[in-house]
Every structure is written in structure tokens, then in C-alpha cells.
Design a protein around this motif. Structure first.
Motif, PDB file in Angstrom:
ATOM      1  N   ILE A  14       0.619   5.435   0.161  1.00 51.52           N
ATOM      2  CA  ILE A  14      -0.195   6.470   0.727  1.00 51.52           C
ATOM      3  C   ILE A  14       0.643   7.750   0.857  1.00 51.52           C
ATOM      4  O   ILE A  14       1.645   7.985   0.986  1.00 51.52           O
TER       5      ILE A  14
ATOM      6  N   THR B  84       0.873  -1.068   0.129  1.00 54.17           N
ATOM      7  CA  THR B  84       0.003  -0.079  -0.051  1.00 54.17           C
ATOM      8  C   THR B  84       0.946   1.162  -0.133  1.00 54.17           C
ATOM      9  O   THR B  84       1.793   1.281   0.892  1.00 54.17           O
TER      10      THR B  84
ATOM     11  N   ARG C 281      -4.166   6.677  -2.573  1.00 55.07           N
ATOM     12  CA  ARG C 281      -3.959   5.531  -1.904  1.00 55.07           C
ATOM     13  C   ARG C 281      -3.969   4.586  -3.044  1.00 55.07           C
ATOM     14  O   ARG C 281      -4.858   4.456  -3.700  1.00 55.07           O
ATOM     15  N   LYS C 282      -2.958   3.760  -2.953  1.00 53.76           N
ATOM     16  CA  LYS C 282      -2.774   2.756  -4.134  1.00 53.76           C
ATOM     17  C   LYS C 282      -2.555   1.504  -3.534  1.00 53.76           C
ATOM     18  O   LYS C 282      -1.535   1.281  -2.663  1.00 53.76           O
ATOM     19  N   LYS C 283      -3.378   0.499  -3.447  1.00 59.95           N
ATOM     20  CA  LYS C 283      -3.134  -0.956  -2.921  1.00 59.95           C
ATOM     21  C   LYS C 283      -2.744  -2.031  -3.986  1.00 59.95           C
ATOM     22  O   LYS C 283      -3.811  -2.039  -5.100  1.00 59.95           O
TER      23      LYS C 283
ATOM     24  N   THR D 141      -0.077  12.317   0.171  1.00 56.75           N
ATOM     25  CA  THR D 141      -1.124  13.495   0.320  1.00 56.75           C
ATOM     26  C   THR D 141      -0.432  14.842  -0.160  1.00 56.75           C
ATOM     27  O   THR D 141       0.931  14.974  -0.205  1.00 56.75           O
TER      28      THR D 141
END
Length: 85
Positions: free
Chosen positions: A16, A14, A25-27, A18
Motif C-alpha cells: 500500500i 499486500t 494497493r496491490k494484493k 500514497t
């Protein structure tokens, strides 16, 4: 965007990040050993994602150092981790 929080579990990876106004968020599915979360510079990940073929990526990290290794195709990079969580 300065850093990317990376969390690796046995089954997924994952990422994350900002920019103070938005959260991304990329999983992705992942096979590997779980590790403690860490921060890496966004620029390093951006530079590493530029090669056309990233079908197989190998990650390595020595728990006693603050360096993170990424191998993508024939490209090998060793980048410093950021302090913090």
C-alpha cells in the motif's frame, strides 16, 4: 511517494502506498509465514523490480533488526526499513 506499507499474511502479500492524493494497493497470492506489517522505501522496491524475471522472490527479515532482505533471481539486496507503521 516515500514508503510502501507491506503486510504479509499466510496467503497473501499486500503493498500500500500514497502520494497524498491517490492511494494504491496491490494484493498478490503468497505462500509464507505471516509477519508484522512494516514500511520500506519505495525507491528500494522500484530498483528491485527492474530485473526482467521475478518469477521467484524470497523475502527475509530478522525481527530484532531493522533490515529487510530480498532475493530475486541472482540479485540479493539488504535494505533498511523505515520507522513508523
Amino acid at each position: 511517494l516515500t514508503g510502501v506499507h507491506v503486510k504479509i499474511t499466510d496467503n497473501d502479500l499486500t503493498l500500500i502506498a500514497t502520494d497524498r492524493y491517490r492511494l494504491a494497493r496491490k494484493k498478490v497470492a503468497w505462500k509464507g509465514k505471516a509477519r508484522d506489517p512494516f514500511l520500506i522505501r519505495a525507491k528500494n522496491l522500484s530498483d528491485l523490480s527492474k530485473p526482467a524475471s521475478l518469477r521467484q522472490v524470497k523475502l527475509s527479515m530478522d525481527p530484532s533488526s531493522s533490515l529487510f532482505g530480498i532475493t530475486a533471481g541472482v540479485r540479493h539486496s539488504l535494505v533498511p526499513l523505515l520507522d513508523g507503521e
